[in-house]
Design an enzyme around this catalytic site. Sequence first.
Site, PDB file in Angstrom:
ATOM      1  N   LYS A 182      12.764   3.264 -26.976  1.00 35.96           N
ATOM      2  CA  LYS A 182      11.944   3.556 -28.163  1.00 35.96           C
ATOM      3  C   LYS A 182      10.563   3.955 -27.686  1.00 35.96           C
ATOM      4  CE  LYS A 182       9.281   1.193 -30.882  1.00 35.96           C
ATOM      5  NZ  LYS A 182       8.189   2.183 -31.031  1.00 35.96           N
ATOM      6  N   GLU A 257       6.416  -6.507 -19.037  1.00 39.99           N
ATOM      7  CA  GLU A 257       5.167  -5.949 -18.481  1.00 39.99           C
ATOM      8  C   GLU A 257       4.123  -6.040 -19.582  1.00 39.99           C
ATOM      9  OE1 GLU A 257       4.444  -4.918 -15.549  1.00 39.99           O
ATOM     10  OE2 GLU A 257       6.304  -4.371 -14.545  1.00 39.99           O
ATOM     11  N   CYS A 291      -3.222  -1.297 -18.702  1.00 40.12           N
ATOM     12  CA  CYS A 291      -2.987  -2.737 -18.632  1.00 40.12           C
ATOM     13  C   CYS A 291      -3.708  -3.377 -17.458  1.00 40.12           C
ATOM     14  CB  CYS A 291      -1.488  -2.994 -18.531  1.00 40.12           C
ATOM     15  SG  CYS A 291      -0.725  -2.043 -17.219  1.00 40.12           S
ATOM     16  N   GLU A 388      -8.091  -9.515 -24.041  1.00 44.39           N
ATOM     17  CA  GLU A 388      -7.967  -8.126 -23.592  1.00 44.39           C
ATOM     18  C   GLU A 388      -8.560  -7.199 -24.670  1.00 44.39           C
ATOM     19  OE1 GLU A 388      -3.984  -6.422 -23.642  1.00 44.39           O
ATOM     20  OE2 GLU A 388      -4.348  -5.485 -21.696  1.00 44.39           O
TER      21      GLU A 388
HETATM   22  P1  NAD Z   1       2.266  -3.305 -28.675  1.00 41.50           P
HETATM   23  O1  NAD Z   1       2.835  -4.588 -28.177  1.00 41.50           O
HETATM   24  O2  NAD Z   1       1.604  -3.309 -29.998  1.00 41.50           O
HETATM   25  O3  NAD Z   1       3.405  -2.181 -28.771  1.00 41.50           O
HETATM   26  C1  NAD Z   1       4.179  -1.847 -27.654  1.00 41.50           C
HETATM   27  C2  NAD Z   1       5.509  -1.278 -28.140  1.00 41.50           C
HETATM   28  O4  NAD Z   1       6.228  -2.327 -28.798  1.00 41.50           O
HETATM   29  C3  NAD Z   1       5.377  -0.139 -29.146  1.00 41.50           C
HETATM   30  O5  NAD Z   1       6.351   0.843 -28.841  1.00 41.50           O
HETATM   31  C4  NAD Z   1       5.707  -0.813 -30.471  1.00 41.50           C
HETATM   32  O6  NAD Z   1       6.246   0.070 -31.424  1.00 41.50           O
HETATM   33  C5  NAD Z   1       6.721  -1.836 -30.035  1.00 41.50           C
HETATM   34  N1  NAD Z   1       6.890  -2.976 -30.954  1.00 41.50           N
HETATM   35  C6  NAD Z   1       5.994  -3.483 -31.837  1.00 41.50           C
HETATM   36  N2  NAD Z   1       6.524  -4.539 -32.488  1.00 41.50           N
HETATM   37  C7  NAD Z   1       7.767  -4.712 -31.995  1.00 41.50           C
HETATM   38  C8  NAD Z   1       8.799  -5.656 -32.223  1.00 41.50           C
HETATM   39  N3  NAD Z   1       8.660  -6.644 -33.123  1.00 41.50           N
HETATM   40  N4  NAD Z   1       9.936  -5.555 -31.510  1.00 41.50           N
HETATM   41  C9  NAD Z   1      10.087  -4.586 -30.582  1.00 41.50           C
HETATM   42  N5  NAD Z   1       9.153  -3.651 -30.319  1.00 41.50           N
HETATM   43  C10 NAD Z   1       7.999  -3.723 -31.009  1.00 41.50           C
HETATM   44  O7  NAD Z   1       1.313  -2.786 -27.528  1.00 41.50           O
HETATM   45  P2  NAD Z   1       0.388  -1.476 -27.551  1.00 41.50           P
HETATM   46  O8  NAD Z   1      -0.810  -1.810 -28.358  1.00 41.50           O
HETATM   47  O9  NAD Z   1       1.188  -0.282 -27.858  1.00 41.50           O
HETATM   48  O10 NAD Z   1       0.011  -1.372 -25.995  1.00 41.50           O
HETATM   49  C11 NAD Z   1      -1.029  -2.057 -25.449  1.00 41.50           C
HETATM   50  C12 NAD Z   1      -0.553  -3.292 -24.710  1.00 41.50           C
HETATM   51  O11 NAD Z   1       0.412  -2.926 -23.717  1.00 41.50           O
HETATM   52  C13 NAD Z   1      -1.684  -3.927 -23.941  1.00 41.50           C
HETATM   53  O12 NAD Z   1      -1.619  -5.324 -24.062  1.00 41.50           O
HETATM   54  C14 NAD Z   1      -1.427  -3.485 -22.514  1.00 41.50           C
HETATM   55  O13 NAD Z   1      -2.002  -4.319 -21.541  1.00 41.50           O
HETATM   56  C15 NAD Z   1       0.061  -3.496 -22.459  1.00 41.50           C
HETATM   57  N6  NAD Z   1       0.573  -2.651 -21.355  1.00 41.50           N
HETATM   58  C16 NAD Z   1       1.144  -3.257 -20.269  1.00 41.50           C
HETATM   59  C17 NAD Z   1       1.581  -2.481 -19.179  1.00 41.50           C
HETATM   60  C18 NAD Z   1       2.182  -3.120 -17.943  1.00 41.50           C
HETATM   61  O14 NAD Z   1       2.832  -2.413 -17.154  1.00 41.50           O
HETATM   62  N7  NAD Z   1       1.993  -4.416 -17.708  1.00 41.50           N
HETATM   63  C19 NAD Z   1       1.464  -1.081 -19.232  1.00 41.50           C
HETATM   64  C20 NAD Z   1       0.877  -0.510 -20.353  1.00 41.50           C
HETATM   65  C21 NAD Z   1       0.444  -1.308 -21.415  1.00 41.50           C
END
Ligand code: NAD
Length: 484
Positions: A182, A257, A291, A388
């Site tokens: 997704k 992650e 991240c 964060e």
């Molecule tokens: P988010 O958790 O809001 O969303 C991430 C993904 O999860 C999106 O595709 C979203 O549609 C999906 N999602 C949301 N609710 C869901 C649910 N209930 N079930 C399944 N999927 C769901 O995060 P964001 O705001 O898009 O991204 C930022 C975050 O991602 C930050 O905390 C950042 O540090 C982290 N991040 C981590 C890494 C890593 O490799 N460790 C890399 C990039 C980003």
Amino acid sequence: MGETVTTIRPYWKNFIDGEWTDGASNERLVITNPATGDPIAEVARAMPADVDRAVAAARRCFDNRNLAEIPPHQRGEMMREVSLRLGELADEIANVECFDNGKTLKGGYEDVTLAQRYLNYYAGMADKLEGRQIPLGEGVLDYTTHMPFGVSAQIVPWNGPLPVGVRSITCALLTGNTVVLKSPEDSPLSLFLFAEACERAGIPRGAVNIICGYGHDAGASLTAHGDIDHIVFTGSVETGRSVLRAASERIVPCIMELGGKSGGIVYPDADLGQVAKSAARGIFHHAGQICSAGSRLIVHRSIHDELVARLKDEAETLSVGPGIDGCDMGPLISARQLDRVESLCRIGVSEGATLVTGGARIAGMPGHFMAPTIFTQVRPEMRIAQEEFFGPVIVVLPFDSPEEAIAVANGTDYGLAAGVYTNDLRLAHWTADRLVAGQVYVNEWWTGGVETPFGGTKRSGYGREKGQEALLGYVQTKNVGIRL
Ligand code: NAD
């Protein structure tokens, strides 16, 4: 590679079972340009019924052994072919990353190169994932093999969809898993172009399915689906928790992650000019929406004021504006994210921290632009030192002894990355050994890349992406004992 401006296709479909398809509900998501707020394209909205179709396609492909019967070295060649096909789409991908994600065109091209590096790096490992032969004495042959899980459900955040998605898809396919991914609802387009590269490369039908929908319906129904075998989730801790709750129902193995609040320790002997540049890049690159951004700087008191002055210079000389104009720093992804970052800055001020520069959105610009921001007089327990931002905000904390620096660096719920700046190798080793983080950068934020294992400790998650270690997250060991 020259930088070329192309137009964005107005409508994008989901890629399920080797075909481009409208969503079951015929609803569309509108994608906007974070630099202007203007709509740029529409995407077919995937609903739970689309998730079902995608998982069924991936399941069929897996159960029919369509990937398993391709010898590993040929799976590697397939990935090389996808890399070549992705290269054909480089101009379009770079533009898409610029207009739906807020990157510079150069940054968009860098994402293509990075995705190709993952494909080629793992292609070379396809035929090197070997098992062991275990001596059990005469008359018994015992060996291990690596078996794929089955259908790998993957969820990707908006900040770097192409490289983050491609690294997981590549490892999954090479080890014989099939994938339903997704893509993020704010910036889904580049992963559809990756699907097009897979189609052009002739990847078996159903092996890669890419859909886009909201997290609360498409994402949640994918991770709770009764027919998936593996989850790779990249995103926030809060969403990670709900994914883990869904996974626990069927004991589905996960790679998590998650976020970070990574700190770099600066000892007095460090080259302060170099530190200021490295720290500025570590937090202002992609407007801090990474991240592993270096969002805390833990500085020896004797050099604190000089380093802060240098960092302020770096922050204030950055050009902020649309990526298409080649500015140093682009916008945040959305109005929601800008509000969040700004409100956390206000909390910092109310907690008593000193704003050295920035602290608010840039007035008079139509998009979601946040000023590069530095806070001093920060205490470790403040919210701005613990939470964060995922934006261009760095907090500076002083220390007097190495032990205190370690305590501050390790003193958050997160444990993704950490850094050390010193010319004393012994002190660098001593410090790296004590930092609780998946990766430690010494004298340069983000040393390493595709080849170096990456992942979190504590609330930053578990499992490793990148490097040789990543492949092991996509297989389980099977032991075969034969009485001869
Ligand atoms: P988010 O958790 O809001 O969303 C991430 C993904 O999860 C999106 O595709 C979203 O549609 C999906 N999602 C949301 N609710 C869901 C649910 N209930 N079930 C399944 N999927 C769901 O995060 P964001 O705001 O898009 O991204 C930022 C975050 O991602 C930050 O905390 C950042 O540090 C982290 N991040 C981590 C890494 C890593 O490799 N460790 C890399 C990039 C980003």
